[in-house]
Design an enzyme around this catalytic site. Structure first.
Site, PDB file in Angstrom:
ATOM      1  N   TYR A 103      33.864  17.221   4.081  1.00  0.00           N
ATOM      2  CA  TYR A 103      34.229  16.390   2.929  1.00  0.00           C
ATOM      3  C   TYR A 103      33.392  16.839   1.737  1.00  0.00           C
ATOM      4  O   TYR A 103      32.171  17.019   1.867  1.00  0.00           O
ATOM      5  CB  TYR A 103      33.958  14.910   3.238  1.00  0.00           C
ATOM      6  CG  TYR A 103      34.253  13.973   2.088  1.00  0.00           C
ATOM      7  CD1 TYR A 103      33.222  13.339   1.410  1.00  0.00           C
ATOM      8  CD2 TYR A 103      35.563  13.713   1.686  1.00  0.00           C
ATOM      9  CE1 TYR A 103      33.491  12.475   0.349  1.00  0.00           C
ATOM     10  CE2 TYR A 103      35.835  12.845   0.635  1.00  0.00           C
ATOM     11  CZ  TYR A 103      34.802  12.224  -0.032  1.00  0.00           C
ATOM     12  OH  TYR A 103      35.058  11.379  -1.079  1.00  0.00           O
ATOM     13  N   ASP A 129      27.739  23.181   0.147  1.00  0.00           N
ATOM     14  CA  ASP A 129      27.782  21.803  -0.344  1.00  0.00           C
ATOM     15  C   ASP A 129      26.636  21.044   0.334  1.00  0.00           C
ATOM     16  O   ASP A 129      26.756  20.617   1.480  1.00  0.00           O
ATOM     17  CB  ASP A 129      29.140  21.157  -0.035  1.00  0.00           C
ATOM     18  CG  ASP A 129      29.173  19.711  -0.500  1.00  0.00           C
ATOM     19  OD1 ASP A 129      30.252  19.090  -0.404  1.00  0.00           O
ATOM     20  OD2 ASP A 129      28.124  19.206  -0.933  1.00  0.00           O
ATOM     21  N   LYS A 134      22.979  12.616  -3.968  1.00  0.00           N
ATOM     22  CA  LYS A 134      22.213  11.639  -3.176  1.00  0.00           C
ATOM     23  C   LYS A 134      20.703  11.727  -3.442  1.00  0.00           C
ATOM     24  O   LYS A 134      20.218  11.190  -4.450  1.00  0.00           O
ATOM     25  CB  LYS A 134      22.571  11.808  -1.702  1.00  0.00           C
ATOM     26  CG  LYS A 134      24.098  11.607  -1.460  1.00  0.00           C
ATOM     27  CD  LYS A 134      24.498  11.820  -0.035  1.00  0.00           C
ATOM     28  CE  LYS A 134      25.995  11.933   0.141  1.00  0.00           C
ATOM     29  NZ  LYS A 134      26.690  10.640   0.225  1.00  0.00           N
TER      30      LYS A 134
HETATM   31  P1  KE4 Z   1      29.987  11.526  -4.115  1.00  0.00           P
HETATM   32  O1  KE4 Z   1      31.098  11.840  -5.113  1.00  0.00           O
HETATM   33  O2  KE4 Z   1      30.374  10.436  -3.145  1.00  0.00           O
HETATM   34  O3  KE4 Z   1      28.651  11.281  -4.791  1.00  0.00           O
HETATM   35  O4  KE4 Z   1      29.758  12.841  -3.218  1.00  0.00           O
HETATM   36  C1  KE4 Z   1      30.841  13.412  -2.574  1.00  0.00           C
HETATM   37  C2  KE4 Z   1      30.330  14.247  -1.413  1.00  0.00           C
HETATM   38  C3  KE4 Z   1      30.314  15.617  -1.547  1.00  0.00           C
HETATM   39  N1  KE4 Z   1      29.864  16.411  -0.542  1.00  0.00           N
HETATM   40  C4  KE4 Z   1      29.422  15.869   0.622  1.00  0.00           C
HETATM   41  C5  KE4 Z   1      28.943  16.777   1.704  1.00  0.00           C
HETATM   42  C6  KE4 Z   1      29.420  14.467   0.803  1.00  0.00           C
HETATM   43  O5  KE4 Z   1      28.998  13.945   1.977  1.00  0.00           O
HETATM   44  C7  KE4 Z   1      29.880  13.639  -0.227  1.00  0.00           C
HETATM   45  C8  KE4 Z   1      29.929  12.132  -0.104  1.00  0.00           C
HETATM   46  N2  KE4 Z   1      29.468  11.598   1.115  1.00  0.00           N
HETATM   47  C9  KE4 Z   1      30.065  10.327   1.513  1.00  0.00           C
HETATM   48  C10 KE4 Z   1      29.510   9.944   2.883  1.00  0.00           C
HETATM   49  N3  KE4 Z   1      29.967  10.788   3.903  1.00  0.00           N
HETATM   50  C11 KE4 Z   1      29.843   9.269   0.485  1.00  0.00           C
HETATM   51  C12 KE4 Z   1      30.126   7.848   0.941  1.00  0.00           C
HETATM   52  C13 KE4 Z   1      31.419   7.311   0.364  1.00  0.00           C
HETATM   53  O6  KE4 Z   1      32.389   8.081   0.190  1.00  0.00           O
HETATM   54  O7  KE4 Z   1      31.429   6.097   0.076  1.00  0.00           O
END
Ligand code: KE4
Length: 427
Positions: free
Chosen positions: A144, A239, A267
């Site tokens: 993801y 990523d 994060k």
């Molecule tokens: P954000 O746009 O959520 O800040 O980041 C996206 C993203 C990009 N790359 C990786 C590897 C990620 O894990 C994420 C976002 N992680 C999720 C949890 N698996 C965020 C939680 C959510 O979607 O509410």
């Protein structure tokens, strides 16, 4: 546990917010219940609107490596707020944060600060396309990378949780530029590269996957990815929104010894505030406007309050790199407790997942890719989730997320958690 205030809030929330939440995985749909609403957090603890206290192993999906509300981070944010919240103009803090990111991850010679992991990956992919002049990207099923259109293809996290491999609203043309390979299967990458010779701008990968549950790279997988991308003139994009500053101060490139061309961070780098980053060599990043032709912008990019949080968190981590050994050891204690229950456990540093595989307890089952992860018994996971919650332990409300250990999870609290896991009747 009384959840009446959370229920009331959820009822109200659903009238104004899709699903009552601002991010799908928070809705607890995968575990068949309603979310509690958080009132405040401190250290490893979350306190909900009904005053219930939970030992938090979600840690806001990663930023909470120091635990919640670390006094130094709070003080830095309060001080920054007093000076104004947003200027839309450069500040010294952004320069220092860029310097510190490069000090931790030397491959990231130049970085751009943005406001979310999604924005970081979307921008980095645009840079890869602009730099190479190529259009296609390869990603991995179960990885993801945020919710930008071209990356919502066979994605993990909330899309697996809802068993929605692709999202509505993504034009076929966008998806056509995104090729999907199998994580840990280098031949699937080789085939796609050969079939799309000279057209692949980048391979986008979670160097340790954490959005189909935690799935570490098999020995040699990242090294071969590095070799194939170099040979094919494609960029390798790590990523590291989850792994950055989590697996080691230098993230996955330090943890694995494999070096990418482009990196995304989120994060931890924002200390829990809306801040993320992407970066790479000066040569690649010089194609970003206003230097080069790849446009990327943001009103709140490098926001001074978010920068203050990220800066203080990186300062703390750089001052005390012993944290990584501490959280690694504690995560291993949890892993051993789960293994004692016959669960399949994948762990990388302080990231781990306990998988409820169909044959659990009878035979050794591995989870090495999206297909393996999809075989999980999500009903058994849901039953486990609720048993943990009843014991005051909050793990991610989805089999396809990671468990995060922070420095605030003391040995005593980890030991208590292990005892609860060991004594728990699991289906
Ligand atoms: P954000 O746009 O959520 O800040 O980041 C996206 C993203 C990009 N790359 C990786 C590897 C990620 O894990 C994420 C976002 N992680 C999720 C949890 N698996 C965020 C939680 C959510 O979607 O509410």
């Amino acid at each position: 546990m009384d959840h009446s205030r959370s229920e009331q809030l959820f009822e109200q929330a659903q009238r104004r917010i899709p699903g009552g939440v601002n991010s799908p995985v928070r809705a607890f749909r995968a575990v068949g219940s309603h979310p509690f609403f958080v009132e405040r957090a401190q250290g490893p603890w979350l306190i909900d609107a009904d005053g219930n206290r939970y030992l938090d192993y979600v840690c806001s999906w990663g930023p909470g490596i120091l635990g919640h509300a670390h006094p130094r981070v709070i003080e830095a944010v309060q001080k920054a707020c007093a000076g104004g919240l947003s200027f839309g103009a450069p500040t010294a803090g952004e320069v220092e944060l860029a310097e510190r990111i490069a000090a931790c991850v030397p491959d990231a010679e130049m970085v751009r600060l943005v406001s979310s992991g999604t924005e970081a990956v979307m921008s980095a992919v645009r840079v890869a396309r602009g730099f190479t002049g190529r259009e296609k990207i390869i990603k991995f099923s179960g990885n993801y990378h945020g919710h930008s259109d071209g990356l919502l293809v066979k994605a993990g996290s909330g899309l697996m949780t809802q068993s929605v491999p692709d999202s509505a609203g993504v034009p076929a043309g966008y998806a056509a530029c995104t090729l999907t390979a199998v994580y840990n299967d280098i031949e699937s990458v080789r085939r796609l590269m050969e079939e799309n010779e000279g057209q692949v701008a980048a391979v986008v990968v979670e160097p340790v996957a954490a959005n189909m549950g935690v799935v570490p790279p098999k020995p040699g997988f990242l090294e071969e990815l590095r070799q194939i991308t170099k040979a094919q003139g494609a960029l390798l994009l790590f990523d590291e929104v989850i792994t950055g500053f989590r697996l080691a101060l230098g993230g996955a490139s330090e943890y694995t010894g494999v070096h990418a061309d482009l990196y995304t961070f989120g994060k931890i780098v924002g200390g829990g505030m809306p801040l993320a980053a992407y970066g790479g060599s000066r040569e690649i990043m010089s194609c970003v406007a206003p230097l080069g032709a790849v446009y990327q912008a943001g009103t709140l990019s490098g926001n001074p309050v978010a920068v203050a949080a990220g800066l203080e968190m990186l300062k703390i981590l750089m001052e005390d790199t012993g944290i990584y050994e501490r959280i690694d050891r504690r995560a291993n204690m949890l892993a051993e407790a789960f293994r004692g229950k016959g669960l399949t456990v994948n762990r990388a540093g302080s990231l781990l997942s306990a998988f409820f595989m169909p044959g659990r307890g009878e035979k050794e089952e591995r989870v090495e890719n999206y297909e393996d992860a999809c075989r999980c018994d999500t009903k058994a996971f849901a039953a486990y989730f609720h048993k943990m919650l009843e014991q005051g332990i909050y793990v991610a409300p989805s089999q396809f997320e990671a468990m995060f250990v922070s420095d605030a999870h003391t040995e005593d609290l980890i030991g208590r958690t292990c005892r609860i896991i060991t004594e728990m009747e699991l289906r």
